[in-house]
Design an enzyme around this catalytic site. Structure first.
Site, mmCIF file in Angstrom:
data_model
loop_
_atom_site.group_PDB
_atom_site.id
_atom_site.type_symbol
_atom_site.label_atom_id
_atom_site.label_comp_id
_atom_site.label_asym_id
_atom_site.label_seq_id
_atom_site.Cartn_x
_atom_site.Cartn_y
_atom_site.Cartn_z
ATOM 1 N N SER A 10 -14.739 1.316 57.366
ATOM 2 C CA SER A 10 -15.683 1.081 58.465
ATOM 3 C C SER A 10 -16.533 2.329 58.661
ATOM 4 O O SER A 10 -15.987 3.418 58.840
ATOM 5 C CB SER A 10 -14.937 0.774 59.751
ATOM 6 O OG SER A 10 -14.215 -0.423 59.595
ATOM 7 N N ARG A 48 -8.984 6.166 66.821
ATOM 8 C CA ARG A 48 -9.606 6.772 65.622
ATOM 9 C C ARG A 48 -9.969 8.240 65.857
ATOM 10 O O ARG A 48 -10.980 8.742 65.369
ATOM 11 C CB ARG A 48 -10.866 6.035 65.184
ATOM 12 C CG ARG A 48 -10.681 4.642 64.725
ATOM 13 C CD ARG A 48 -9.785 4.503 63.502
ATOM 14 N NE ARG A 48 -9.640 3.103 63.237
ATOM 15 C CZ ARG A 48 -8.756 2.330 63.867
ATOM 16 N NH1 ARG A 48 -7.900 2.844 64.725
ATOM 17 N NH2 ARG A 48 -8.706 1.042 63.614
ATOM 18 N N GLU A 103 -17.643 6.924 61.591
ATOM 19 C CA GLU A 103 -16.207 7.205 61.486
ATOM 20 C C GLU A 103 -15.929 8.221 60.360
ATOM 21 O O GLU A 103 -15.165 9.151 60.558
ATOM 22 C CB GLU A 103 -15.458 5.887 61.244
ATOM 23 C CG GLU A 103 -13.963 6.064 61.193
ATOM 24 C CD GLU A 103 -13.233 4.780 60.797
ATOM 25 O OE1 GLU A 103 -13.303 3.795 61.540
ATOM 26 O OE2 GLU A 103 -12.601 4.784 59.733
HETATM 27 C C1 LIG Z 1 -11.883 0.305 51.577
HETATM 28 C C2 LIG Z 1 -11.480 1.208 52.727
HETATM 29 C C3 LIG Z 1 -10.790 0.683 53.805
HETATM 30 C C4 LIG Z 1 -10.407 1.507 54.873
HETATM 31 N N1 LIG Z 1 -9.729 0.963 55.929
HETATM 32 C C5 LIG Z 1 -9.349 1.757 56.969
HETATM 33 C C6 LIG Z 1 -8.622 1.198 58.073
HETATM 34 O O1 LIG Z 1 -8.315 0.020 58.113
HETATM 35 N N2 LIG Z 1 -8.266 2.029 59.083
HETATM 36 C C7 LIG Z 1 -8.562 3.361 59.071
HETATM 37 O O2 LIG Z 1 -8.187 4.059 60.012
HETATM 38 N N3 LIG Z 1 -9.242 3.909 58.038
HETATM 39 C C8 LIG Z 1 -9.636 3.136 56.995
HETATM 40 N N4 LIG Z 1 -10.337 3.684 55.960
HETATM 41 C C9 LIG Z 1 -10.685 5.105 55.989
HETATM 42 C C10 LIG Z 1 -9.714 6.002 55.212
HETATM 43 O O3 LIG Z 1 -8.968 5.267 54.291
HETATM 44 C C11 LIG Z 1 -8.740 6.739 56.130
HETATM 45 O O4 LIG Z 1 -9.438 7.501 57.076
HETATM 46 C C12 LIG Z 1 -7.804 7.669 55.339
HETATM 47 O O5 LIG Z 1 -6.812 8.188 56.201
HETATM 48 C C13 LIG Z 1 -8.527 8.805 54.684
HETATM 49 O O6 LIG Z 1 -7.603 9.435 53.800
HETATM 50 P P1 LIG Z 1 -8.061 10.314 52.587
HETATM 51 O O7 LIG Z 1 -6.827 10.968 52.059
HETATM 52 O O8 LIG Z 1 -8.857 9.540 51.643
HETATM 53 O O9 LIG Z 1 -8.943 11.416 53.352
HETATM 54 P P2 LIG Z 1 -10.252 12.167 52.831
HETATM 55 O O10 LIG Z 1 -11.378 11.192 52.814
HETATM 56 O O11 LIG Z 1 -9.980 12.919 51.586
HETATM 57 O O12 LIG Z 1 -10.481 13.187 54.020
HETATM 58 C C14 LIG Z 1 -10.861 12.748 55.322
HETATM 59 C C15 LIG Z 1 -10.871 13.949 56.273
HETATM 60 O O13 LIG Z 1 -9.556 14.441 56.431
HETATM 61 C C16 LIG Z 1 -9.484 15.806 56.000
HETATM 62 N N5 LIG Z 1 -8.194 15.966 55.338
HETATM 63 C C17 LIG Z 1 -7.721 15.291 54.269
HETATM 64 N N6 LIG Z 1 -6.470 15.696 53.992
HETATM 65 C C18 LIG Z 1 -6.163 16.647 54.899
HETATM 66 C C19 LIG Z 1 -5.013 17.471 55.147
HETATM 67 N N7 LIG Z 1 -3.925 17.382 54.396
HETATM 68 N N8 LIG Z 1 -5.072 18.361 56.161
HETATM 69 C C20 LIG Z 1 -6.169 18.469 56.940
HETATM 70 N N9 LIG Z 1 -7.276 17.726 56.767
HETATM 71 C C21 LIG Z 1 -7.265 16.828 55.750
HETATM 72 C C22 LIG Z 1 -10.646 16.008 55.075
HETATM 73 O O14 LIG Z 1 -11.035 17.368 55.014
HETATM 74 C C23 LIG Z 1 -11.692 15.139 55.751
HETATM 75 O O15 LIG Z 1 -12.223 15.816 56.867
HETATM 76 C C24 LIG Z 1 -10.734 2.886 54.862
HETATM 77 C C25 LIG Z 1 -11.432 3.405 53.759
HETATM 78 C C26 LIG Z 1 -11.797 2.579 52.696
HETATM 79 C C27 LIG Z 1 -12.538 3.154 51.540
#
Ligand SMILES: Cc1cc2nc3c(=O)[nH]c(=O)nc-3n(C[C@H](O)[C@H](O)[C@H](O)COP(=O)(O)OP(=O)(O)OC[C@H]3O[C@@H](n4cnc5c(N)ncnc54)[C@H](O)[C@@H]3O)c2cc1C
Length: 345
Positions: free
Chosen positions: A239, A161, A337
């Site tokens: 998480s 992670r 996380e």
């Molecule tokens: C119901 C649920 C279940 C989940 N299950 C998991 C799981 O099983 N495993 C897991 O690893 N995660 C899980 N997550 C967490 C999340 O889905 C992941 O971390 C996902 O990759 C975040 O993507 P996002 O586009 O929503 O990022 P955001 O929340 O929009 O951004 C997260 C971070 O990444 C940065 N960021 C976003 N896009 C970019 C880019 N293009 N370039 C540089 N930085 C960027 C943002 O600035 C921020 O710091 C879960 C979340 C939820 C709500």
């Protein structure tokens, strides 16, 4: 190019439904636009928040005093085993598509919310797979040098992670990610016990891709880990705490406080402990409530905003209570996380 809009509330752009307004908000529909917008803001000394699906973000009640660039670039290119997706592609749609095309390697990452561009940031993982196993290159805009570069997987510094991107959060903007996905009708070897049990196979067995995806989606839905507007337990950031990794010495200390605690012994002598076990055994069961914030009724690790009525501080108060309670009982510090914007745990 899309227009900048002032004072956009960020709560609707996050899965927790939390966060105040951004000073300015803009959607970037291509890699070029992302680079242009970020570079321009950097030149003007304006803080930038790159926003994907908002599923791993805790934004402060005060919002963000700068420019939010929402990534909306689309496109998937396929060259042999190599699949390159633009940062704004929806992650689970890509997983579904490559699975249907008979490409193996990300099937256990089905149902994870968010966009492709965020997957390398925290090395997204679940059920025995993470993206470090298949990413071979990440195209980034390096805000320090002002260059667009292709980083190798090694340069991404992937760990559990974690990645080099998280070390210097904000420096690199991910524009596209290339995954190497073998043409294969079967999943990778099933490496997660709960998934193997659900599939009725042994650890290390392989199953048809569609079966692996279906089983993962079922398991995830049972834990409120697939976004579902009808399920209040999914109003979370997934998480909230990572599983602590203890040194041998720290594990021995924990053994004194909690004889026989569940553990995964790692090859380097470190010991990973399930954060959910620590939380439950420190007195915080599923469904534990503090004001409008609640631990998911299905998954101890998810802090939720079930009625969409909490403030960021109220959600963090719950997370702090859990963190402090675990420390008091077990001497282990839980680490968040999700990424905190303008606030801290
Ligand atoms: C119901 C649920 C279940 C989940 N299950 C998991 C799981 O099983 N495993 C897991 O690893 N995660 C899980 N997550 C967490 C999340 O889905 C992941 O971390 C996902 O990759 C975040 O993507 P996002 O586009 O929503 O990022 P955001 O929340 O929009 O951004 C997260 C971070 O990444 C940065 N960021 C976003 N896009 C970019 C880019 N293009 N370039 C540089 N930085 C960027 C943002 O600035 C921020 O710091 C879960 C979340 C939820 C709500």
């Amino acid at each position: 190019m899309t227009e900048r809009v002032a004072g956009v509330r960020l709560a609707p752009y996050t899965t927790l439904g939390l966060g105040g307004a951004a000073r300015a908000f803009v959607e970037a529909g291509s890699a070029e636009e992302i680079v242009e917008l970020v570079a321009e803001a950097d030149r003007a000394g304006e803080p930038v928040l790159v926003l994907g699906g908002g599923s791993n973000l805790v934004v402060s009640d005060e919002g963000f005093d700068g420019l939010v660039v929402r990534v909306a670039s689309q496109g998937v290119e396929i060259d042999g085993d190599r699949v390159t997706a633009q940062a704004g592609e929806d992650w689970d749609s890509l997983v579904e598509r490559v699975g249907a095309e008979g490409r193996s390697g990300v099937e256990c990452l089905s149902g994870i919310p968010g966009l492709v561009g965020s997957t390398p940031i925290q090395n997204v993982g679940a059920y025995g797979q993470d993206v470090s196993q298949t990413i071979i290159a990440v195209r980034v805009y390096d805000r320090r040098s002002g260059e667009v570069r292709d980083l190798t997987a090694r340069e991404c510094g992937f760990a559990y992670r974690h990645s080099a991107f998280k070390e210097e959060l904000g420096r690199h903007v991910v524009l596209a990610v290339t995954y190497e996905l073998a043409g294969d009708a079967l999943s990778g070897p099933i490496a997660y016990r709960e998934l193997a049990v659900r599939l009725g196979v042994a650890l290390g067995d392989r199953v048809p891709l569609a079966r692996a995806r279906a089983a993962v989606l079922e398991l995830r839905a049972g834990k409120g880990m697939v976004l579902d507007a009808a399920d209040p337990d999914t109003r979370s950031a997934g998480s909230f705490f990572t599983n602590p990794i203890l040194t041998g010495g720290q594990a021995a200390e924990l053994e004194l406080r909690a004889p026989g605690f569940p553990r995964w012994d790692m090859p380097d002598g470190a010991v990973k402990v399930p954060a959910a076990w620590l939380i439950e055994n420190a007195g915080f069961p599923k469904g534990y409530r503090r004001g409008p914030a609640r631990i998911s009724t299905k998954h101890t690790l998810a802090m939720t905003n079930p009625e969409m009525s909490a403030s960021t501080e109220e959600l963090l108060d719950l997370a702090r209570e859990v963190r402090d309670g675990v420390f008091e009982k077990f001497g282990v510090t839980l680490v968040n996380e999700p990424v905190m914007v303008g606030t801290r745990l």
